[in-house]
Design an enzyme around this catalytic site. Structure first.
Site, PDB file in Angstrom:
ATOM      1  N   GLY A 100       0.790  -1.229   0.000  1.00 28.98           N
ATOM      2  CA  GLY A 100       0.000   0.000   0.000  1.00 28.98           C
ATOM      3  C   GLY A 100       0.816   1.269   0.000  1.00 28.98           C
ATOM      4  O   GLY A 100       0.303   2.342  -0.344  1.00 28.98           O
ATOM      5  N   CYS A 134       1.497  -6.037 -34.228  1.00 28.78           N
ATOM      6  CA  CYS A 134       0.392  -5.912 -35.183  1.00 28.78           C
ATOM      7  C   CYS A 134      -0.926  -5.880 -34.421  1.00 28.78           C
ATOM      8  O   CYS A 134      -1.791  -6.746 -34.613  1.00 28.78           O
ATOM      9  CB  CYS A 134       0.418  -7.058 -36.178  1.00 28.78           C
ATOM     10  SG  CYS A 134       1.962  -7.188 -37.089  1.00 28.78           S
ATOM     11  N   GLY A 137       6.590  -3.530  -1.652  1.00 25.25           N
ATOM     12  CA  GLY A 137       7.364  -3.899  -2.831  1.00 25.25           C
ATOM     13  C   GLY A 137       7.442  -2.824  -3.887  1.00 25.25           C
ATOM     14  O   GLY A 137       8.513  -2.515  -4.420  1.00 25.25           O
ATOM     15  N   TYR A 185     -16.668  24.109 -43.751  1.00 25.15           N
ATOM     16  CA  TYR A 185     -16.755  23.818 -45.182  1.00 25.15           C
ATOM     17  C   TYR A 185     -15.610  22.925 -45.654  1.00 25.15           C
ATOM     18  O   TYR A 185     -15.779  22.117 -46.579  1.00 25.15           O
ATOM     19  CB  TYR A 185     -16.791  25.115 -45.993  1.00 25.15           C
ATOM     20  CG  TYR A 185     -18.143  25.793 -45.942  1.00 25.15           C
ATOM     21  CD1 TYR A 185     -19.289  25.134 -46.405  1.00 25.15           C
ATOM     22  CD2 TYR A 185     -18.282  27.079 -45.421  1.00 25.15           C
ATOM     23  CE1 TYR A 185     -20.533  25.747 -46.356  1.00 25.15           C
ATOM     24  CE2 TYR A 185     -19.517  27.699 -45.356  1.00 25.15           C
ATOM     25  CZ  TYR A 185     -20.649  27.017 -45.823  1.00 25.15           C
ATOM     26  OH  TYR A 185     -21.881  27.622 -45.761  1.00 25.15           O
TER      27      TYR A 185
END
Length: 729
Positions: A345, A547, A396, A459
């Site tokens: 934590g 890919c 950790g 446009y």
């Protein structure tokens, strides 16, 4: 047709820069556009603001997420401060020099390894351990706490042999231990702790069968300070039964399900509905079973886990206080309690924001974290007149994240190619247009003359869509469609519309090296490791070699959807003067936890090359103490049960069958076979201009600087730990 007249802002800075450059937040007024002014703007980009490494440090928040280990030097390169705040100026390590040493060919003094590359920094790892220990010692001393702190490292965060062995070695002076969550992790921990402090804890977490418990009890028999932590109520029956068969008195703990829970992603395994642990009802049943078996004195440890990346000390104190109440009740029930294990934590600040409302940041320091834990436990124990327990944590992520840097190369960049005004053939565009498209074109021109930028965009987009439909119907050629695309890109650029991010193609597999980004959206700081004395003019996203459309990074710290980057040429070279052989290198930081263990082999891209780099007194302040080339094509094929040796023989036989008919060139078959072998032995990643394949001596994947050094080490009878040479840079 009159030339298109639009507005353009000649002084627009790349997004995000205004916050870092005082006085540059406002834009200049729009100016009428013509082909003449366009050329002038292109030839004279905005260079009014001097760019320095300090600007880059602020832009990429390096002082926020990187302190005290990473900074930018005067050359514009990322540097490592291996001893944190205690690092002296001459001890700082230039990351670019490490990359050069590692990737240069052996013929010029390099190691000839191929990127991508993980740089491990054991000095940083040591400093993280010492800092954590010091934070708890300070809190214990200032608060008058009457026991000590004794942490463990959960090996699941990074099971690499040298990482775990370093932690055991560096942590030995303060009894630092290991935590395992599976049988292979337990075997690993047992072996490493044979060389550690005999008082170091070996905490056995995770779901357990009879084999796991048997192995944990064997560890106890080998005089390792082993604690079996019950995750399920049924496990206590196995512990009682097997311990009696082996005549081993176990030390038992259990994980409690707390009511305290934090709401972020990492809090999903906490609270009453969490995946792990025992409820209060189950705790009482376990106590009764141990009491009936005459083993209640074996219950000595309480474990809990609020969740990773605890965002604030308020939540931390709430959870630790609840656990301390359970601990005191167990003492009252007669258990011989000694240790409270607060689990993981302890978070790290991935984005430098110091925020308590984020999954990727925390609002406290190491010292504040430790002080909150000690205070919460002391308060409950003093109120209940209970002896202060040993405090254990499984921090950790906080221990290993900073010590590992992933470095990879941007090979090329693609983006919209905006033509110049004089390159657009207006009559050619008009010729193939439908009547509706011609009306859109005229409306676009009229809007430009009236300086109506928003109408121009409307446009232009409408014209583009009509032309796409014409192309699909076969009434418009690809040349005219490309010309319309170019016109619309130019309109967008000249009226100051946001330029879309360019795609930087990186020599990396995200699925292999940054799997948490793909899997859970975890964001890591990614920064160019050089050229930080130059202004990054481009917004970029990163696309990997796989890919797969998910093989990209398009989310970055600070909530950004693009990353400020420098120009690269078409061959992957860095455009600036400070590149190494014209290359452009990026670094992903704070990725030392979980990424290597979680990575897969999607598209058969294996892991990166790895080097261990220690601070030294050499001219460049570092020494490469160990280097391992990344898995070859043959290695990753074996992972999927293929047999490269047989594959090679099949292809060689095929070459002899179809290429051997030309007897005029008897050496062609041998050359082809040699090429095939070359590919099996190379890494799957894109090779640099000068191939660095086949540079590693075959010694179980380890690389030695040269054959003479290696032979000397072997002949000296050195232990396996000592069998690498030092490459001082």
């Amino acid at each position: 047709m009159p030339a298109l007249a639009c507005y353009v802002d000649a002084a627009v800075a790349p997004p995000g820069y205004a916050a870092f450059i005082a006085g540059d937040s406002s834009l200049t007024a729009a100016v009428p556009f013509s082909s003449t002014t366009a050329a002038a703007i292109t030839a004279n980009p905005n260079t009014s603001n001097h760019w320095s490494p300090l600007h880059s440090s602020a832009l990429y928040r390096i002082d926020g997420w990187g302190a005290p280990y990473f900074s930018v030097n005067s050359s514009g390169n990322i540097t490592v401060r291996p001893h944190g705040t205690a690092t002296l100026p001459h001890q700082e390590i230039d990351l670019l020099k490490i990359v050069k040493k590692v990737s240069d060919p052996k013929s010029v003094g390099g190691l000839g390894l191929q990127l991508p590359l993980i740089v491990r920094l054991p000095d940083v790892l040591k400093n993280r351990l010492e800092s954590l220990q010091s934070a708890f010692e300070l809190a214990i001393q200032t608060q008058g706490y009457e026991s000590h702190y004794q942490g463990v490292y959960p090996v699941k965060c990074n099971q690499d042999r040298f990482v775990v062995e370093d932690i055991v070695k560096f942590g030995s002076p303060f009894r630092f231990g290991l935590e395992a969550g599976s049988k292979p992790e337990l075997l690993l921990a047992m072996s490493c702790l044979c060389r550690g402090n005999p008082e170091a804890l070996l905490v056995c977490n995770g779901f357990k069968d009879a084999e796991y418990i048997y192995l944990a009890l064997l560890a106890r028999k080998l005089a390792l300070n082993t604690v079996i932590v019950l995750e399920q109520e049924e496990e206590v029956n196995l512990v009682i039964e097997i311990s009696k068969k082996l005549s081993v008195k176990p030390v038992i703990g259990f994980r409690a399900k707390l009511r305290t829970k934090h709401s972020g992603h990492f809090g999903s395994t906490s609270g009453e509905k969490g995946k792990f642990g025992l409820t209060t009802t189950q705790i009482l049943r376990v106590v009764k079973k141990l009491q009936d078996a005459g083993m209640l004195d074996c219950l000595q440890l309480l474990h809990f886990h609020i969740g990773s990346q605890i965002p604030s000390t308020a939540l931390l104190q709430d959870g630790v206080g609840e656990a301390a109440q359970i601990y005191s009740e167990l003492v009252r029930l007669g258990a011989d309690m000694k240790v409270i294990d607060i689990g993981g934590g302890l978070g790290i600040d991935y984005d430098g924001s110091k925020s308590g409302n984020s999954d990727i940041s925390v609002s406290y320091s190491l010292e504040e974290y430790a002080a909150s834990v000690v205070n919460a436990i002391r308060f409950v124990c003093d109120r209940k007149s209970i002896k202060h327990p040993i405090i254990c944590s499984e921090s950790g992520r906080a221990i290993v994240s900073h010590h590992s840097i992933l470095i990879f190369e941007a090979m090329s960049a693609t983006g919209p190619a905006t033509p110049a005004m004089d390159e657009i053939n207006f009559p050619f565009i008009i010729d193939g247009l439908s009547e509706d498209a011609r009306i859109d074109y005229r409306n676009l021109s009229d809007a430009a003359i009236r300086h109506e930028n928003g109408t121009c965009l409307l446009y232009a987009d409408q014209l583009k869509q009509r032309c796409v439909e014409q192309f699909k119907e076969g009434t418009l050629g690809i040349e005219q469609l490309a010309a319309v695309d170019g016109l619309c890109e130019l309109v967008s650029k000249l009226i100051g519309a946001s330029e879309p991010a360019r795609t930087y193609h990186v020599n990396l597999s995200i699925f292999t090296s940054i799997p948490d980004f793909w899997g859970i959206g975890q964001i890591f700081p990614i920064v160019p490791i050089h050229r930080l004395d130059e202004r990054p003019e481009v917004k970029g996203v990163l696309s990997d070699l796989t890919c797969d459309s998910d093989g990209k990074i398009d989310k970055f710290i600070g909530g950004e959807t693009s990353l400020p980057l420098h120009e690269v040429d078409g061959n992957g070279g860095g455009g600036g003067s400070s590149g190494v052989n014209g290359r452009y290198y990026l670094g992903m930081f704070l990725g030392g936890a979980y990424e290597e263990a979680l990575g897969g082999v999607h598209n058969l891209f294996g892991g990166p090359s790895v080097v261990r780099v220690s601070q030294s007194d050499g001219p460049h302040s570092f020494a490469v103490t160990l280097a391992m080339p990344g898995p070859s094509c043959g290695d990753v094929l074996r992972v999927m049960q293929h047999e490269p040796e047989l594959m090679f023989e099949t292809l060689k036989h095929r070459a002899e069958e179809f290429c051997g008919q030309d007897h005029s060139n008897d050496g062609a078959i041998d050359a082809l076979a040699s090429s095939l072998a070359h590919f099996f032995h190379n890494m799957p990643y894109l090779a640099a201009g000068s191939s660095c394949s086949l540079t590693a001596m075959n010694n179980n994947g380890f690389y030695y600087c040269n054959e003479e050094d290696y032979n000397a080490v072997v002949e000296s009878g050195a232990t396996e730990d000592e069998q690498w040479s030092y490459c001082c840079a």
